[in-house]
Design an enzyme around this catalytic site. Structure first.
Site, PDB file in Angstrom:
ATOM      1  N   GLY A   1      22.272  52.297   3.532  1.00 54.34           N
ATOM      2  CA  GLY A   1      22.675  51.762   4.835  1.00 54.34           C
ATOM      3  C   GLY A   1      22.450  52.802   5.911  1.00 54.34           C
ATOM      4  O   GLY A   1      22.300  53.983   5.603  1.00 54.34           O
TER       5      GLY A   1
ATOM      6  N   CYS B   1      21.641  55.871  -2.223  1.00 50.92           N
ATOM      7  CA  CYS B   1      21.651  56.470  -0.889  1.00 50.92           C
ATOM      8  C   CYS B   1      23.054  56.417  -0.269  1.00 50.92           C
ATOM      9  O   CYS B   1      23.956  57.100  -0.734  1.00 50.92           O
ATOM     10  CB  CYS B   1      20.581  55.799  -0.029  1.00 50.92           C
ATOM     11  N   TYR B   2      23.275  55.547   0.735  1.00 50.99           N
ATOM     12  CA  TYR B   2      24.620  55.456   1.322  1.00 50.99           C
ATOM     13  C   TYR B   2      25.640  55.145   0.221  1.00 50.99           C
ATOM     14  O   TYR B   2      26.745  55.698   0.192  1.00 50.99           O
ATOM     15  CB  TYR B   2      24.641  54.345   2.392  1.00 50.99           C
TER      16      TYR B   2
ATOM     17  N   HIS C   1      15.477  56.030  -3.214  1.00 50.81           N
ATOM     18  CA  HIS C   1      15.429  54.566  -3.371  1.00 50.81           C
ATOM     19  C   HIS C   1      14.559  54.157  -4.561  1.00 50.81           C
ATOM     20  O   HIS C   1      13.329  54.102  -4.436  1.00 50.81           O
ATOM     21  CB  HIS C   1      14.888  53.930  -2.083  1.00 50.81           C
TER      22      HIS C   1
ATOM     23  N   GLU D   1      14.173  51.310  -5.659  1.00 45.04           N
ATOM     24  CA  GLU D   1      13.656  49.943  -5.471  1.00 45.04           C
ATOM     25  C   GLU D   1      12.347  49.891  -4.697  1.00 45.04           C
ATOM     26  O   GLU D   1      11.647  48.896  -4.752  1.00 45.04           O
ATOM     27  CB  GLU D   1      14.728  49.078  -4.770  1.00 45.04           C
TER      28      GLU D   1
ATOM     29  N   ASP E   1       7.149  25.643   0.555  1.00 42.74           N
ATOM     30  CA  ASP E   1       8.616  25.589   0.529  1.00 42.74           C
ATOM     31  C   ASP E   1       9.141  24.167   0.704  1.00 42.74           C
ATOM     32  O   ASP E   1       9.969  23.697  -0.076  1.00 42.74           O
ATOM     33  CB  ASP E   1       9.233  26.457   1.642  1.00 42.74           C
TER      34      ASP E   1
ATOM     35  N   LYS F   1       9.933  33.904  -2.051  1.00 42.94           N
ATOM     36  CA  LYS F   1       8.768  33.037  -1.851  1.00 42.94           C
ATOM     37  C   LYS F   1       7.921  32.854  -3.127  1.00 42.94           C
ATOM     38  O   LYS F   1       7.548  31.747  -3.483  1.00 42.94           O
ATOM     39  CB  LYS F   1       7.907  33.644  -0.745  1.00 42.94           C
TER      40      LYS F   1
END
Ligand code: XMP
Length: 505
Positions: free
Chosen positions: A54, A81-82, A163, A165, A223, A361
């Protein structure tokens, strides 16, 4: 409950990526606001919890905080992280306040080899404060060359300063898998989009009471098509009233082609021709947001006429939109109004149903496949609701639209001939409201510019421009300038997202 990972969002721009990575590992994952109630988190029986990064400083009084101990009592916790700093601070460690954020690559040394053969690792960081001293019962796992603490662990807690990710972190997915297997005792996930198809159908049946109907406006894109087929399979076609509107902002031949596909899917579909209404409302409008609002308003007027005996309105809202609306500080600026969730006018008096709101998606395409949708629909490039209006920069009229349509049709023709259509996420032309000088034959020309755009992406959240061969671009440029009157120059857009967006408006 699907037994997966819950990510508590403390405002990082990468939060949605954490959810994605767990899904790629075969685990259901869900993002909740950082202050989600403890009871709700508990009721979901998560395998593990992740505290995201964050933008705030844990040392700031007004930064988002919650009790880590309470969370650890529910499931093992991974702090990123945060999230890591919050854990360290609450468990008795000391933080060092930073005057500015540090971004970019870093190389770390693992003190303990938690992944076989992973001793040094290139990681991606974006942090402000750092950990000066660890809580007394924490074990240091890794540091960088300047002795910055980059990972530690405690009982039922694992924490990374970097990170895992983001794709810039080498082998980041292995670290998430390590958390799942070693901390959460789950060596393999069994979640897949196909496996939740029946769940989604059951949820719709439960949500929409018998005899009530759903109104579904289709755009020709993946979609809304998947939404309509899913709803129809759950409720029966007669309870799902679909319309497909010819806004006059569609591509060449698209209205007829798409309507035929919908008919072949046995949807309860009605085609509505409203070209004049849209073009009249758009006359003289050049601001992109104003265009979207104007188009949205005409759509709503059509919906009001067409939805008659329906009690629900379906929307193809996807997970990234839902996540964005959860963030503690929001995403700040509205980039484009389509990203906002819940833009439904209250006076429509309809309940909203959003069956795809848990999916990314590319997962929608997988669901479409599991529902038996034709590849022709599933492989279609995304097409925005406001259509060509946001690809025709400046005021939109039928002359400008015709120029754009011709160029776009040549472009798609060339893409298909070169077998490139399916390698590209989205490809389209943009007509610029500028004229430039050229020579055509022996005379001076003074005509408009077409910008060609093609991007690769996984979900439209980030994108890279596609590296066409010189031959392809040369041939395309030649055809557009020769075959489309009004166009004197063709340019190729080499901007990624970020910093650009996919559409120009
Ligand atoms: P951007 O331009 O924000 O687009 O990078 C990301 C994806 O969203 C599509 N898009 C829209 N879709 N209404 C829509 O239904 C809109 O107003 C809109 N604007 C952009 C865009 O085509 C891309 O796939």
């Amino acid at each position: 409950m699907k037994k997966g990972f819950i990510i508590l969002d403390f405002g990082s721009q990468y939060t949605w990526l954490i959810a994605r990575r767990f899904r790629e590992l075969g685990y259901y994952s869900e993002v909740l606001a950082y202050d989600e109630s403890l009871e709700n988190i508990k009721s979901k029986q998560p395998l593990g919890l992740v505290l995201s990064g964050g933008p705030s400083s844990v040392l700031a009084e007004d930064s988002p905080k919650r009790s880590v101990d309470e969370l650890v009592s529910i499931a093992p916790v991974l702090g990123i992280c945060y999230g890591m700093q919050l854990i360290a601070f609450q468990k008795g460690g000391k933080l060092l306040k930073a005057s500015q954020r540090t971004y970019g690559y870093n190389e770390i040394d693992w003190k303990k080899e938690i992944i076989p053969c992973l001793k040094k690792q290139k990681v991606w960081m974006s942090h402000g404060d750092s950990i000066q001293s660890l809580p007394s019962n924490a074990q240091l796992l890794s540091q960088d060359k300047k002795s910055l603490i980059t990972a530690f662990c405690m009982d039922r807690v694992l924490a990374f300063q970097f990170h895992p990710e983001v794709s810039h972190t080498e082998q980041g997915e292995k670290l998430l898998r390590f958390f799942a297997s070693e901390y959460c005792q789950s060596s393999e996930g069994n979640w897949s989009v196909g496996s939740i198809k029946q769940n989604l159908i059951d949820n719709i049946k439960q949500e929409v009471p018998e005899k009530e109907k759903v109104f579904c406006a289709l755009s020709g894109g993946v979609d809304s098509s998947v939404t309509a087929v899913l709803l129809s399979q759950a409720l029966g076609s007669d309870r799902v009233n679909c319309i497909f509107v010819d806004t006059g902002l569609l591509r060449k031949g698209e209205y007829e082609e798409v309507l035929d596909i919908y008919k072949s899917l046995n949807l309860n579909i009605k085609g509505v021709r409203a070209e004049e209404d849209f073009l009249k409302a758009l006359k003289g409008v050049s601001d992109p947001e104003q265009k979207r609002k104007t188009i949205g308003k005409v759509f709503i007027d059509i919906f009001k006429k067409e939805m008659k005996d329906c009690q629900y309105l379906s929307q193809g809202t996807l997970y990234p939109d839902v996540i964005e609306s959860l963030s503690p500080k929001g995403s700040g600026a509205t980039i484009k109004s389509h990203h906002n969730v819940g833009g439904l006018p209250k006076n429509l008096n309809l309940k909203l149903i959003e069956p795809l709101r848990e999916l990314f998606k590319d997962e929608v395409r997988q669901l479409g496949k599991a529902l038996g949708l034709d590849q022709k629909i599933l492989s279609r490039h995304p097409f925005p609701g406001p259509g060509l209006a946001i690809r025709c920069l400046g005021p939109v009229d039928s002359i400008q639209l015709e120029i754009l349509r011709k160029a776009d049709s040549i472009y798609h023709d060339e893409l298909r001939k070169s077998n490139l259509y399916n390698k590209i996420w989205q490809a389209f032309c943009v007509l610029l409201p500028l004229k430039t000088v050229g020579v055509q034959g022996d005379s001076r020309s003074y005509e408009q510019i077409i910008s060609v755009r093609a991007v690769t992406s996984k979900d439209g959240m980030t994108a890279d421009w596609f590296p066409f061969s010189q031959d392809f671009l040369q041939n395309l440029s030649c055809r557009i300038v020769n075959e489309v009157s009004g166009v004197g120059r063709v340019v190729y857009d080499i901007t990624g997202k970020p910093p650009g967006t996919i559409e120009w408006e």
